[in-house]
Scaffold this active site. Structure first.
Site, PDB file in Angstrom:
ATOM      1  N   HIS A 225      35.748  37.569  46.198  1.00 35.70           N
ATOM      2  CA  HIS A 225      36.540  38.652  45.597  1.00 35.70           C
ATOM      3  C   HIS A 225      35.809  39.301  44.437  1.00 35.70           C
ATOM      4  O   HIS A 225      35.116  38.651  43.654  1.00 35.70           O
ATOM      5  CB  HIS A 225      37.948  38.192  45.208  1.00 35.70           C
TER       6      HIS A 225
ATOM      7  N   ASP B  72      34.277  33.397  38.284  1.00 35.69           N
ATOM      8  CA  ASP B  72      35.433  33.823  39.069  1.00 35.69           C
ATOM      9  C   ASP B  72      35.509  35.345  39.120  1.00 35.69           C
ATOM     10  O   ASP B  72      36.166  35.949  38.285  1.00 35.69           O
ATOM     11  CB  ASP B  72      36.697  33.227  38.444  1.00 35.69           C
TER      12      ASP B  72
ATOM     13  N   GLU C 290      42.248  40.355  44.412  1.00 33.31           N
ATOM     14  CA  GLU C 290      42.571  38.952  44.705  1.00 33.31           C
ATOM     15  C   GLU C 290      43.403  38.343  43.597  1.00 33.31           C
ATOM     16  O   GLU C 290      44.345  37.578  43.851  1.00 33.31           O
ATOM     17  CB  GLU C 290      41.280  38.149  44.900  1.00 33.31           C
ATOM     18  N   GLU C 291      43.055  38.684  42.357  1.00 29.70           N
ATOM     19  CA  GLU C 291      43.686  38.046  41.207  1.00 29.70           C
ATOM     20  C   GLU C 291      45.155  38.426  41.035  1.00 29.70           C
ATOM     21  O   GLU C 291      45.849  37.817  40.226  1.00 29.70           O
ATOM     22  CB  GLU C 291      42.914  38.387  39.924  1.00 29.70           C
TER      23      GLU C 291
ATOM     24  N   ASP D  60      34.812  31.540  46.646  1.00 30.17           N
ATOM     25  CA  ASP D  60      35.536  31.870  45.419  1.00 30.17           C
ATOM     26  C   ASP D  60      35.211  30.821  44.368  1.00 30.17           C
ATOM     27  O   ASP D  60      35.782  29.739  44.370  1.00 30.17           O
ATOM     28  CB  ASP D  60      37.042  31.906  45.692  1.00 30.17           C
TER      29      ASP D  60
ATOM     30  N   HIS E  22      39.340  33.398  33.748  1.00 31.94           N
ATOM     31  CA  HIS E  22      40.420  34.287  33.293  1.00 31.94           C
ATOM     32  C   HIS E  22      40.463  34.430  31.778  1.00 31.94           C
ATOM     33  O   HIS E  22      41.509  34.703  31.201  1.00 31.94           O
ATOM     34  CB  HIS E  22      41.772  33.830  33.835  1.00 31.94           C
TER      35      HIS E  22
END
Length: 530
Positions: free
Chosen positions: A231, A251, A285-286, A313, A390
């Site tokens: 992603h 990520d 995706e998130e 991922d 994140h």
């Protein structure tokens, strides 16, 4: 930019969702329908003990490991899933509870209304969409072993760095759009000169960032498709503005970069698959696997014969004793076994473990829920995943300024794509067999060059005999030497042998060197280009 509910919720790999719609109930409280795993629901009950499910089901698994999606009174190894309505505040609190207390990702998905939530619980997975089930035989070692050593962690590192140079890649941000445009151009530039390779953006009507799809057209089995995915978007729990820093190095720039190195190595080695290979950089995706859901659904609607899917991922953080963890839930057991065998064959030093990631933890779930064989190799056990994701700290520096772990995933993905992409006997070259012979003598330290041999796809073999000690070096595409070769034979006599495999028509060069003075007879056998 107004913050969306979805952008606030996800503290790790997001759950699959459709575009959320809000309903306004008594007291002007905005409620949302979600389906969530039982483990996540128990955390939700801690937030609001009065909540109760509107509908429940056990997503039992079939023999292949895929959830059937049928209602079942017996949970067994199945995951129980509930449909419930919650407020935004409850959602946010739930996300934090799941992340910090369960040490796992997500556990819930969004739905626009009650009917959609109930359908997610009750509709069986569409089994058998793929008309062709691979044999999972490892039968293309010459192809794979020629390509894997050419893959380099430095290339992966540079792509990660380039992607993290965007302030963020949030799916509604200009940075998200720019990163998609950048990747599209990068892949197009890499594929220049290959008419069988194309790259396009897949536009989504509900958000700004496009997904990117690269296609390597298959030769004689082009209707069968192998999918590699990762992603493109990134997210930060600190906000969703254009200036919010969300580098997303691990990520999931690492997954995009690993996949890009697979592409580079295939092109550099002039690899042409029998089956079509698609490399997909998913948007959004998130915020609920939204990009992959739209793409997987479009493939299903077109009845595309997808024979295997792999999701990359997060690939560059080693969080456990093993190197690669294969998730066993919501994935295909037979394909997972195949991947384990690939690693044992081509990456014997890489340690493999297994784990579960729960209810739809990444983009592979968008495929598996439609019945496609999908797998999710991961960088660590789920409860020990990268603590920086994140946040603004998900940087290349916090990955140790290296991409050696990601290289293992890139090589695994290349082996997966090549073995599935080339399954069965390689299409016979169209030329005729040809053998060229040469003879002569060499003084000590003298060199003699031969070629180029205009060879068709297939194997070229060179053999020498004679007196003294003669060494042989063979290289595809450019002049061979003792410092540049694809094959060398340096025994203590003049009897030497080298074989190289060409995945497409190309030039092959050869050099003989006199380690001592001697004579040679050289025979070079290959199939000519038509």
């Amino acid at each position: 930019m107004k913050k969306t509910l979805l952008s606030l919720l996800l503290a790790c790999i997001a759950m699959p969702a459709v575009h959320a719609e809000e309903s306004t109930l008594a007291g002007n409280s905005k409620l949302h329908w979600i389906t969530l795993s039982d483990a996540a629901f128990q955390q939700l009950k801690k937030i609001n003990p009065a909540l109760s499910p509107k509908h429940s089901a056990s997503l039992a698994s079939d023999a292949s490991g895929l959830p059937t999606g049928k209602f079942s009174a017996h949970t067994g190894e199945a995951e129980k899933v509930h449909a419930v309505q919650v407020t935004e505040a409850q959602m946010l609190a739930l996300s934090e509870k799941v992340h910090h207390e369960l040490k796992r990702c997500g556990g819930f998905m969004f739905h626009p209304n009650e009917a959609a939530a109930r359908t997610a619980l009750s509709t069986p997975v569409k089994q058998g969409l793929a008309a062709t089930r691979p044999s999972y035989k490892i039968a293309n070692q010459a192809l794979v072993k020629a390509i894997l050593p050419t893959m380099q962690d430095s290339n992966i590192a540079q792509t990660i760095i380039d992607l993290t140079n965007f302030t963020n890649r949030y799916y509604q941000s200009q940075g998200g759009v720019n990163s998609s445009n950048w990747l599209l151009q990068k892949w197009k530039t890499m594929a220049q000169g290959r008419s069988d390779i194309s790259a396009v953006q897949f536009k989504h009507s509900s958000w700004a960032q496009p997904s990117v799809i690269l296609t390597i057209q298959g030769t004689d089995r082009a209707s069968e498709v192998v999918v590699l995915g990762a992603h493109l978007d990134s997210i930060s729990m600190n906000g969703t503005s254009e200036t919010t820093r969300a580098p997303g190095a691990d990520d999931d720039a690492s997954g995009i970069a690993s996949m890009t190195e697979v592409l580079r190595a295939m092109i550099a080695n002039k690899y042409k698959p029998r089956r079509t290979i698609k490399m997909i950089a998913y948007a959004a995706e998130e915020v609920g696997l939204r990009g992959s859901q739209e793409i997987a659904t479009s493939f299903a609607n077109a009845k595309t014969n997808v024979v295997g899917v792999m999701q990359l991922d997060m690939t560059n953080y080693k969080g456990g004793a093993n190197d690669i963890y294969l998730f066993t839930d919501y994935t295909d057991n037979a394909q997972n076994t195949f991947i384990g065998n690939l690693i044992a064959t081509y990456l014997p030093g890489v340690k493999v473990g297994s784990d579960k990631c729960g209810y739809a933890c990444s983009d592979h779930a968008s495929w598996s829920r439609l019945g496609y064989a999908a797998s999710m190799p991961f960088e660590s056990p789920m409860n020990a995943h990268n603590p920086h994701i994140h946040t603004a700290n998900d940087t290349f520096a916090n990955s140790g300024n290296q991409a050696q772990h990601a290289l293992k995933f890139a090589r695994m993905a290349a082996a997966f794509a090549i073995e599935l992409g080339s399954e069965g006997a390689v299409t016979p070259p169209s030329g005729t067999d040809k053998t060229e012979t040469f003879s002569g003598s060499l003084a000590r330290g003298a060199k003699k060059s031969f070629g180029p041999f205009k060879a068709a796809a297939g194997s070229l073999k060179a053999i020498t005999s004679g007196t003294g000690d003669i060494d042989m070096y063979v290289k595809k595409g450019s002049a061979a030497s003792s410092s540049s070769y694809d094959c060398r034979s340096v025994g203590s006599t003049a009897s030497e042998s080298c074989s190289v495999n060409l995945t497409a028509n190309g030039d092959v060069y050869l050099q003989l060197t006199g380690y001592t003075a001697g004579t040679y007879k050289l025979s070079v056998t290959y199939k000519t280009q038509k």
